[in-house]
Enzyme design. Structure first.
Site, PDB file in Angstrom:
ATOM      1  N   LEU A  28       0.863  -1.173   0.000  1.00 61.23           N
ATOM      2  CA  LEU A  28       0.000   0.000   0.000  1.00 61.23           C
ATOM      3  C   LEU A  28       0.902   1.226   0.000  1.00 61.23           C
ATOM      4  O   LEU A  28       1.959   1.217   0.636  1.00 61.23           O
ATOM      5  CB  LEU A  28      -0.899   0.038   1.245  1.00 61.23           C
ATOM      6  CG  LEU A  28      -1.965  -1.053   1.382  1.00 61.23           C
ATOM      7  CD1 LEU A  28      -2.718  -0.880   2.700  1.00 61.23           C
ATOM      8  CD2 LEU A  28      -2.933  -1.050   0.209  1.00 61.23           C
ATOM      9  N   ASP A  29       0.499   2.274  -0.704  1.00 60.39           N
ATOM     10  CA  ASP A  29       1.254   3.520  -0.666  1.00 60.39           C
ATOM     11  C   ASP A  29       1.369   4.016   0.772  1.00 60.39           C
ATOM     12  O   ASP A  29       0.507   3.726   1.606  1.00 60.39           O
ATOM     13  CB  ASP A  29       0.570   4.596  -1.514  1.00 60.39           C
ATOM     14  CG  ASP A  29       0.619   4.284  -3.005  1.00 60.39           C
ATOM     15  OD1 ASP A  29       1.505   3.517  -3.419  1.00 60.39           O
ATOM     16  OD2 ASP A  29      -0.230   4.819  -3.743  1.00 60.39           O
ATOM     17  N   ARG A  30       2.400   4.785   1.031  1.00 60.67           N
ATOM     18  CA  ARG A  30       2.651   5.287   2.387  1.00 60.67           C
ATOM     19  C   ARG A  30       1.407   5.937   3.008  1.00 60.67           C
ATOM     20  O   ARG A  30       1.084   5.703   4.169  1.00 60.67           O
ATOM     21  CB  ARG A  30       3.798   6.293   2.366  1.00 60.67           C
ATOM     22  CG  ARG A  30       4.132   6.870   3.734  1.00 60.67           C
ATOM     23  CD  ARG A  30       5.311   7.821   3.685  1.00 60.67           C
ATOM     24  NE  ARG A  30       5.894   7.979   5.014  1.00 60.67           N
ATOM     25  CZ  ARG A  30       7.174   8.230   5.249  1.00 60.67           C
ATOM     26  NH1 ARG A  30       8.005   8.349   4.251  1.00 60.67           N
ATOM     27  NH2 ARG A  30       7.617   8.354   6.482  1.00 60.67           N
ATOM     28  N   ARG A  39      -5.725   6.111  -7.986  1.00 61.36           N
ATOM     29  CA  ARG A  39      -5.377   7.535  -7.994  1.00 61.36           C
ATOM     30  C   ARG A  39      -5.450   8.113  -9.406  1.00 61.36           C
ATOM     31  O   ARG A  39      -5.966   9.221  -9.612  1.00 61.36           O
ATOM     32  CB  ARG A  39      -3.984   7.716  -7.381  1.00 61.36           C
ATOM     33  CG  ARG A  39      -3.917   7.275  -5.919  1.00 61.36           C
ATOM     34  CD  ARG A  39      -2.493   7.164  -5.388  1.00 61.36           C
ATOM     35  NE  ARG A  39      -1.841   8.461  -5.333  1.00 61.36           N
ATOM     36  CZ  ARG A  39      -0.580   8.627  -4.925  1.00 61.36           C
ATOM     37  NH1 ARG A  39       0.136   7.575  -4.538  1.00 61.36           N
ATOM     38  NH2 ARG A  39      -0.053   9.842  -4.898  1.00 61.36           N
TER      39      ARG A  39
END
EC number: 5.4.99.-
Length: 298
Positions: free
Chosen positions: A138-140, A239
């Site tokens: 998962l992205d930060r 996104r």
């Protein structure tokens, strides 16, 4: 940058309970903690505050036998994990709920305070040869459910057959503007620039195919809350697709956002359903949508 994850301190005395009959952990906790809701009891368990005969346990279905002693501490007993809680653990897997702001794995800026490093240290407290393996990332700034494997065998099973093993992935996104369509599907082919920014192409096979289904949950004139289901799991897929819709995710300056009213990226990995690589049973894990998401779209 200051580390937002501080270790808790405190010297409150733990409470002990004797087990008098064969049962499993979650029902037993609900029985002895009559003043707590089911979700509150699950949180106590997930935070590593429960020990059975001195061993920290986080599994809801951990078996209990008559004669055992259960200890509940005021603070995290021994996982030592910051920025995440364990939702499930067995001999093959660990499933966590990751907070926004915590890296999945090391970067040039952060090498120690990552989900991977913390879980590696955690499993080694049980045996020094234990290891952990990343199954997906998962992205930060994305929060939610994330899977780690405890062996290369399990990691490879996921990587080699991800599409058939993972039955469903559900995300929640808080986006800018009022989405007018109640549901829809976005399909494009994703490419990456030299500066690591993903972008869509409408030309078939000009990149990696990405499919995102969305459903409107609620909205105001300024923000909308969407439930997103993925047919594919491309880098930054959601996104980019939200930017393509003209409704970028709040806080996502990289992909067109102009506002950040919640102080974080408005993306949360809410649910994942998959076939357990060893037991072959279907398992489902879920993380509550952050309250700030609902508040801004209400």
């Amino acid at each position: 940058m200051k580390n937002k994850y501080k270790k808790q301190t405190g010297k409150a005395e733990p409470k002990q309970y004797a087990v008098h009959e064969k049962t499993t952990l979650l029902p037993y906790l609900q029985k002895v903690l009559t003043n707590r809701s089911r979700n509150a009891v699950k949180s106590i368990l997930s935070r590593g505050q429960v020990a059975v005969d001195g061993e920290t346990v986080t599994q809801h279905n951990h078996p209990l036998e008559s004669g055992q002693t259960l200890t509940i501490s005021k603070h995290n007993r021994g996982t030592g994990l910051q920025g995440m809680t364990i939702l499930f653990e067995d001999k093959d897997l660990i499933v966590i709920n990751k907070e926004s702001g915590l890296l999945s794995m090391a970067s040039s800026q952060e090498k120690t305070m990552t989900a991977y490093r913390q879980l590696s240290d955690y499993v080694k407290t049980k045996h020094p040869k234990n290891r952990i393996y990343i199954v997906h990332r998962l992205d930060r700034d994305t929060s939610g459910v994330m899977i780690f494997a405890k062996s290369e065998q399990v990691k490879y099973k996921f990587q080699e057959d991800w599409k058939s093993m993972v039955k469903e992935r559900v995300y929640i996104a808080l986006v800018e503007g009022k989405v007018t369509k109640t549901e829809g599907t976005i399909t494009s082919w994703l490419n990456e620039t030299k500066t690591h920014v993903m972008y869509s192409s409408n030309q078939p096979n000009k990149g990696k195919k990405a499919v995102t289904h969305y459903k409107l949950l609620q909205s105001t004139t300024s923000f909308s809350l969407l439930e997103l289901r993925l047919d594919t799991g491309r880098k930054n897929q959601i996104r980019v697709h939200m930017q393509d819709m003209g409704h970028p995710i709040v806080g996502d300056k990289k992909y067109g956002a102009t506002q950040n009213p919640i102080g974080r990226l408005g993306l949360h990995a809410k649910e994942i359903t998959f076939i357990h690589p060893i037991s072959k049973s279907t398992v489902h894990f879920e993380s509550n949508t952050p309250k700030a998401f609902w508040d801004k779209a209400n």
